[in-house]
Motif scaffolding. Structure first.
Motif, PDB file in Angstrom:
ATOM      1  N   ALA A  13       0.830  -1.211   0.000  1.00 32.50           N
ATOM      2  CA  ALA A  13       0.000   0.000   0.000  1.00 32.50           C
ATOM      3  C   ALA A  13       0.863   1.258   0.000  1.00 32.50           C
ATOM      4  CB  ALA A  13      -0.937  -0.003   1.209  1.00 32.50           C
ATOM      5  N   ILE A  14       1.973   1.227   0.722  1.00 29.33           N
ATOM      6  CA  ILE A  14       2.895   2.363   0.746  1.00 29.33           C
ATOM      7  C   ILE A  14       3.491   2.570  -0.643  1.00 29.33           C
ATOM      8  CG2 ILE A  14       5.131   3.169   1.611  1.00 29.33           C
ATOM      9  CD1 ILE A  14       3.008   3.507   3.664  1.00 29.33           C
ATOM     10  N   VAL A  15       3.973   1.502  -1.246  1.00 35.22           N
ATOM     11  CA  VAL A  15       4.581   1.601  -2.577  1.00 35.22           C
ATOM     12  C   VAL A  15       3.568   2.143  -3.572  1.00 35.22           C
ATOM     13  CG1 VAL A  15       5.586   0.282  -4.490  1.00 35.22           C
ATOM     14  CG2 VAL A  15       6.309  -0.164  -2.137  1.00 35.22           C
ATOM     15  N   ASP A  16       2.342   1.625  -3.527  1.00 35.04           N
ATOM     16  CA  ASP A  16       1.296   2.094  -4.440  1.00 35.04           C
ATOM     17  C   ASP A  16       0.979   3.565  -4.219  1.00 35.04           C
ATOM     18  OD1 ASP A  16       1.170  -0.427  -5.541  1.00 35.04           O
ATOM     19  OD2 ASP A  16      -0.658  -1.012  -4.469  1.00 35.04           O
ATOM     20  N   ALA A  17       1.004   4.010  -2.974  1.00 31.35           N
ATOM     21  CA  ALA A  17       0.687   5.406  -2.669  1.00 31.35           C
ATOM     22  C   ALA A  17       1.812   6.350  -3.094  1.00 31.35           C
ATOM     23  CB  ALA A  17       0.411   5.563  -1.178  1.00 31.35           C
ATOM     24  N   VAL A  18       3.034   5.893  -2.998  1.00 25.42           N
ATOM     25  CA  VAL A  18       4.187   6.763  -3.267  1.00 25.42           C
ATOM     26  C   VAL A  18       4.519   6.861  -4.756  1.00 25.42           C
ATOM     27  CG1 VAL A  18       6.683   6.991  -2.900  1.00 25.42           C
ATOM     28  CG2 VAL A  18       5.184   6.455  -0.979  1.00 25.42           C
ATOM     29  N   GLN A  19       4.333   5.804  -5.524  1.00 23.37           N
ATOM     30  CA  GLN A  19       4.738   5.807  -6.931  1.00 23.37           C
ATOM     31  C   GLN A  19       4.220   6.996  -7.741  1.00 23.37           C
ATOM     32  OE1 GLN A  19       5.371   2.154  -9.299  1.00 23.37           O
ATOM     33  NE2 GLN A  19       4.252   1.210  -7.610  1.00 23.37           N
ATOM     34  N   PRO A  20       2.959   7.391  -7.619  1.00 21.08           N
ATOM     35  CA  PRO A  20       2.496   8.532  -8.416  1.00 21.08           C
ATOM     36  C   PRO A  20       3.217   9.844  -8.085  1.00 21.08           C
ATOM     37  CG  PRO A  20       0.626   7.317  -7.520  1.00 21.08           C
ATOM     38  CD  PRO A  20       1.858   6.767  -6.880  1.00 21.08           C
ATOM     39  N   LEU A  21       3.797   9.922  -6.892  1.00 22.40           N
ATOM     40  CA  LEU A  21       4.483  11.140  -6.484  1.00 22.40           C
ATOM     41  C   LEU A  21       5.797  11.350  -7.227  1.00 22.40           C
ATOM     42  CD1 LEU A  21       3.850  10.912  -2.637  1.00 22.40           C
ATOM     43  CD2 LEU A  21       2.491  12.084  -4.380  1.00 22.40           C
ATOM     44  N   ILE A  22       6.280  10.316  -7.889  1.00 22.72           N
ATOM     45  CA  ILE A  22       7.521  10.406  -8.652  1.00 22.72           C
ATOM     46  C   ILE A  22       7.414  11.436  -9.772  1.00 22.72           C
ATOM     47  CG2 ILE A  22       8.948   9.098 -10.301  1.00 22.72           C
ATOM     48  CD1 ILE A  22       8.621   6.692  -8.434  1.00 22.72           C
ATOM     49  N   THR A  23       6.215  11.642 -10.289  1.00 23.47           N
ATOM     50  CA  THR A  23       6.029  12.589 -11.391  1.00 23.47           C
ATOM     51  C   THR A  23       5.438  13.921 -10.940  1.00 23.47           C
ATOM     52  OG1 THR A  23       3.869  11.627 -11.889  1.00 23.47           O
ATOM     53  CG2 THR A  23       5.778  10.754 -13.102  1.00 23.47           C
ATOM     54  N   ASP A  24       5.390  14.154  -9.634  1.00 21.04           N
ATOM     55  CA  ASP A  24       4.848  15.410  -9.123  1.00 21.04           C
ATOM     56  C   ASP A  24       5.673  16.591  -9.643  1.00 21.04           C
ATOM     57  OD1 ASP A  24       2.832  16.199  -6.715  1.00 21.04           O
ATOM     58  OD2 ASP A  24       4.503  17.630  -6.857  1.00 21.04           O
ATOM     59  N   PRO A  25       5.019  17.716  -9.956  1.00 21.18           N
ATOM     60  CA  PRO A  25       5.772  18.868 -10.456  1.00 21.18           C
ATOM     61  C   PRO A  25       6.689  19.511  -9.396  1.00 21.18           C
ATOM     62  CG  PRO A  25       3.406  19.350 -10.381  1.00 21.18           C
ATOM     63  CD  PRO A  25       3.578  17.915 -10.019  1.00 21.18           C
ATOM     64  N   ASP A  26       6.426  19.256  -8.131  1.00 24.47           N
ATOM     65  CA  ASP A  26       7.221  19.843  -7.045  1.00 24.47           C
ATOM     66  C   ASP A  26       8.422  18.945  -6.732  1.00 24.47           C
ATOM     67  OD1 ASP A  26       8.245  20.752  -4.599  1.00 24.47           O
ATOM     68  OD2 ASP A  26       6.267  21.249  -3.812  1.00 24.47           O
ATOM     69  N   ALA A  27       9.623  19.501  -6.861  1.00 23.85           N
ATOM     70  CA  ALA A  27      10.847  18.727  -6.628  1.00 23.85           C
ATOM     71  C   ALA A  27      10.914  18.173  -5.210  1.00 23.85           C
ATOM     72  CB  ALA A  27      12.077  19.579  -6.912  1.00 23.85           C
ATOM     73  N   SER A  28      10.394  18.904  -4.231  1.00 28.48           N
ATOM     74  CA  SER A  28      10.455  18.407  -2.854  1.00 28.48           C
ATOM     75  C   SER A  28       9.583  17.165  -2.673  1.00 28.48           C
ATOM     76  CB  SER A  28      10.058  19.502  -1.856  1.00 28.48           C
ATOM     77  OG  SER A  28       8.720  19.898  -2.047  1.00 28.48           O
ATOM     78  N   VAL A  29       8.500  17.074  -3.415  1.00 28.66           N
ATOM     79  CA  VAL A  29       7.635  15.884  -3.359  1.00 28.66           C
ATOM     80  C   VAL A  29       8.344  14.707  -4.031  1.00 28.66           C
ATOM     81  CG1 VAL A  29       5.431  14.893  -4.114  1.00 28.66           C
ATOM     82  CG2 VAL A  29       5.517  17.235  -3.240  1.00 28.66           C
ATOM     83  N   ARG A  30       8.977  14.964  -5.188  1.00 31.98           N
ATOM     84  CA  ARG A  30       9.722  13.896  -5.864  1.00 31.98           C
ATOM     85  C   ARG A  30      10.877  13.408  -4.990  1.00 31.98           C
ATOM     86  NH1 ARG A  30       9.394  17.748  -9.830  1.00 31.98           N
ATOM     87  NH2 ARG A  30      11.676  17.982  -9.965  1.00 31.98           N
ATOM     88  N   LEU A  31      11.516  14.323  -4.279  1.00 33.22           N
ATOM     89  CA  LEU A  31      12.602  13.966  -3.367  1.00 33.22           C
ATOM     90  C   LEU A  31      12.103  13.026  -2.278  1.00 33.22           C
ATOM     91  CD1 LEU A  31      15.537  14.448  -2.306  1.00 33.22           C
ATOM     92  CD2 LEU A  31      14.596  16.378  -1.050  1.00 33.22           C
ATOM     93  N   LEU A  32      10.978  13.360  -1.676  1.00 32.78           N
ATOM     94  CA  LEU A  32      10.397  12.498  -0.641  1.00 32.78           C
ATOM     95  C   LEU A  32       9.983  11.143  -1.203  1.00 32.78           C
ATOM     96  CD1 LEU A  32       8.290  15.111   1.341  1.00 32.78           C
ATOM     97  CD2 LEU A  32      10.419  14.008   2.057  1.00 32.78           C
ATOM     98  N   ALA A  33       9.471  11.139  -2.420  1.00 29.70           N
ATOM     99  CA  ALA A  33       9.086   9.874  -3.055  1.00 29.70           C
ATOM    100  C   ALA A  33      10.317   8.996  -3.269  1.00 29.70           C
ATOM    101  CB  ALA A  33       8.382  10.136  -4.378  1.00 29.70           C
ATOM    102  N   ALA A  34      11.407   9.596  -3.728  1.00 30.81           N
ATOM    103  CA  ALA A  34      12.642   8.833  -3.945  1.00 30.81           C
ATOM    104  C   ALA A  34      13.134   8.242  -2.630  1.00 30.81           C
ATOM    105  CB  ALA A  34      13.714   9.727  -4.562  1.00 30.81           C
ATOM    106  N   ARG A  35      13.101   9.016  -1.587  1.00 35.97           N
ATOM    107  CA  ARG A  35      13.548   8.528  -0.280  1.00 35.97           C
ATOM    108  C   ARG A  35      12.633   7.426   0.247  1.00 35.97           C
ATOM    109  NH1 ARG A  35      14.991  14.362   2.461  1.00 35.97           N
ATOM    110  NH2 ARG A  35      16.976  14.658   1.396  1.00 35.97           N
TER     111      ARG A  35
END
Length: 124
Positions: A13-35
């Motif tokens: 569920a965590i992986v499914d929730a985080v994956q869409p954040l990889i393409t977020d326009p905000d770099a700080s959101v993508r950073l958190l998704a990567a982490r």
């Protein structure tokens, strides 16, 4: 991981929730998704995470390198290796450290040098 425990959700569920954040326009959101995807062993999320290696933000690229490297899969060295030539010093340093941990620094460095040499010969 700490994120899974904090959220109280099962790992998928965590992986499914985080994956869409990889393409977020905000770099700080993508950073958190990567982490958040550090150490993920599933192929699809790892492939999505690898797209962040080309992110315009250096912090995001560095986080993607760390996260991919945290699983200790040697095949990720091939994905991470080109960032040895990144424009950002911090990204290059994280990449070097990660490749050393993966035991692949020699192989990747030789390949990178060979590519540069071939490119220089082609340009000459």
């Amino acid at each position: 991981t700490g994120l899974r425990a904090a959220a109280g959700l099962p790992y998928p569920a965590i992986v499914d929730a985080v994956q869409p954040l990889i393409t977020d326009p905000d770099a700080s959101v993508r950073l958190l998704a990567a982490r958040a995807l550090a150490g993920v062993d599933d192929v699809h999320p790892r492939d999505r995470l690898a797209t962040l290696l080309a992110d315009p933000d250096a912090d995001v690229r560095a986080a993607a390198v760390r996260s991919l490297g945290s699983s200790r899969r040697s095949e990720d060295a091939i994905r991470i290796g080109p960032l040895l030539d990144d424009a950002d010093d911090a990204v290059r340093n994280v990449t070097s450290t990660t490749l050393i941990r993966l035991g692949a620094i020699g192989e990747i460095t030789v390949r990178s040098a060979a590519r540069r040499l071939a490119g220089a010969r082609a340009a000459a």
